[in-house]
Design a protein around this motif. Sequence first.
Motif, PDB file in Angstrom:
ATOM      1  N   ASP A  23     -11.240 -20.246  -8.412  1.00  0.00           N
ATOM      2  CA  ASP A  23     -11.725 -20.625  -6.873  1.00  0.00           C
ATOM      3  C   ASP A  23     -13.453 -20.428  -7.043  1.00  0.00           C
ATOM      4  O   ASP A  23     -14.094 -19.924  -6.079  1.00  0.00           O
ATOM      5  CB  ASP A  23     -11.333 -19.262  -5.776  1.00  0.00           C
ATOM      6  N   THR A  24     -14.042 -20.643  -8.281  1.00  0.00           N
ATOM      7  CA  THR A  24     -15.609 -20.744  -8.272  1.00  0.00           C
ATOM      8  C   THR A  24     -15.740 -22.254  -8.266  1.00  0.00           C
ATOM      9  O   THR A  24     -15.469 -23.134  -8.906  1.00  0.00           O
ATOM     10  CB  THR A  24     -15.767 -20.392  -9.766  1.00  0.00           C
ATOM     11  N   HIS A  75     -26.001 -20.237  -2.482  1.00  0.00           N
ATOM     12  CA  HIS A  75     -24.522 -20.770  -2.094  1.00  0.00           C
ATOM     13  C   HIS A  75     -24.381 -20.207  -0.353  1.00  0.00           C
ATOM     14  O   HIS A  75     -24.999 -19.164  -0.117  1.00  0.00           O
ATOM     15  CB  HIS A  75     -23.590 -20.017  -2.828  1.00  0.00           C
ATOM     16  N   HIS A 101     -21.294 -19.894   2.560  1.00  0.00           N
ATOM     17  CA  HIS A 101     -19.617 -20.107   3.079  1.00  0.00           C
ATOM     18  C   HIS A 101     -19.581 -19.266   4.238  1.00  0.00           C
ATOM     19  O   HIS A 101     -20.578 -18.476   4.525  1.00  0.00           O
ATOM     20  CB  HIS A 101     -19.038 -19.185   1.884  1.00  0.00           C
ATOM     21  N   THR A 121     -15.863 -13.880   0.631  1.00  0.00           N
ATOM     22  CA  THR A 121     -15.367 -14.887  -0.073  1.00  0.00           C
ATOM     23  C   THR A 121     -16.901 -15.418  -0.856  1.00  0.00           C
ATOM     24  O   THR A 121     -16.931 -15.866  -2.202  1.00  0.00           O
ATOM     25  CB  THR A 121     -14.856 -16.049   0.588  1.00  0.00           C
ATOM     26  N   GLN A 143     -17.713 -15.446  -4.928  1.00  0.00           N
ATOM     27  CA  GLN A 143     -17.828 -16.982  -5.615  1.00  0.00           C
ATOM     28  C   GLN A 143     -19.365 -16.790  -6.217  1.00  0.00           C
ATOM     29  O   GLN A 143     -19.530 -17.404  -7.453  1.00  0.00           O
ATOM     30  CB  GLN A 143     -17.966 -18.110  -4.476  1.00  0.00           C
TER      31      GLN A 143
END
Length: 162
Positions: free
Chosen positions: A32-33, A89, A91, A96, A100
Amino acid sequence: MSLTERAIQTVLSYLEFELDNTINANGSPYIDTPVPKAYLFGAPDLRRASQMPIVAIDLDREELATRTLGGAGVSRRQKVIPAIVYIYHAHRDEETLLRQIIRLVDAVVQTLEGAPQSADYLIQYPRLVDLSPAVEGAGQPYLRVAAISLQIIVSHRQGESA
């Protein structure tokens, strides 16, 4: 292109070609990266979360402002370039996002540690410097930034401009 630009671009290009392999080849630690969608020289445009994660590299301006020229163990034919690799990043779920970005940081550090060392470029001491708290805008996903510090030692011939 100057020696400094070339050295930083070399590190960015290496990450662009090898980071996917590190993430995909090591399976379980990087489940899940997300794979970075962009690799940039300098600061990115952060207005589009759909284009993240982003890996960017820049000079470590704080380190440049506080150090003396040369340094211990550095000859006149070597130049130490302090750099920072940023990972941006976004999200919608804060937990999560944190998981990540931590995995991405680990993958970037592992990739940099495995970089081939040549007579021209030595990459030293990749380490996590900062992991920003999550920032959320109105109706926008959470955004985090991680910073990885490293030093690039560039060997050059005497008389060549750095």
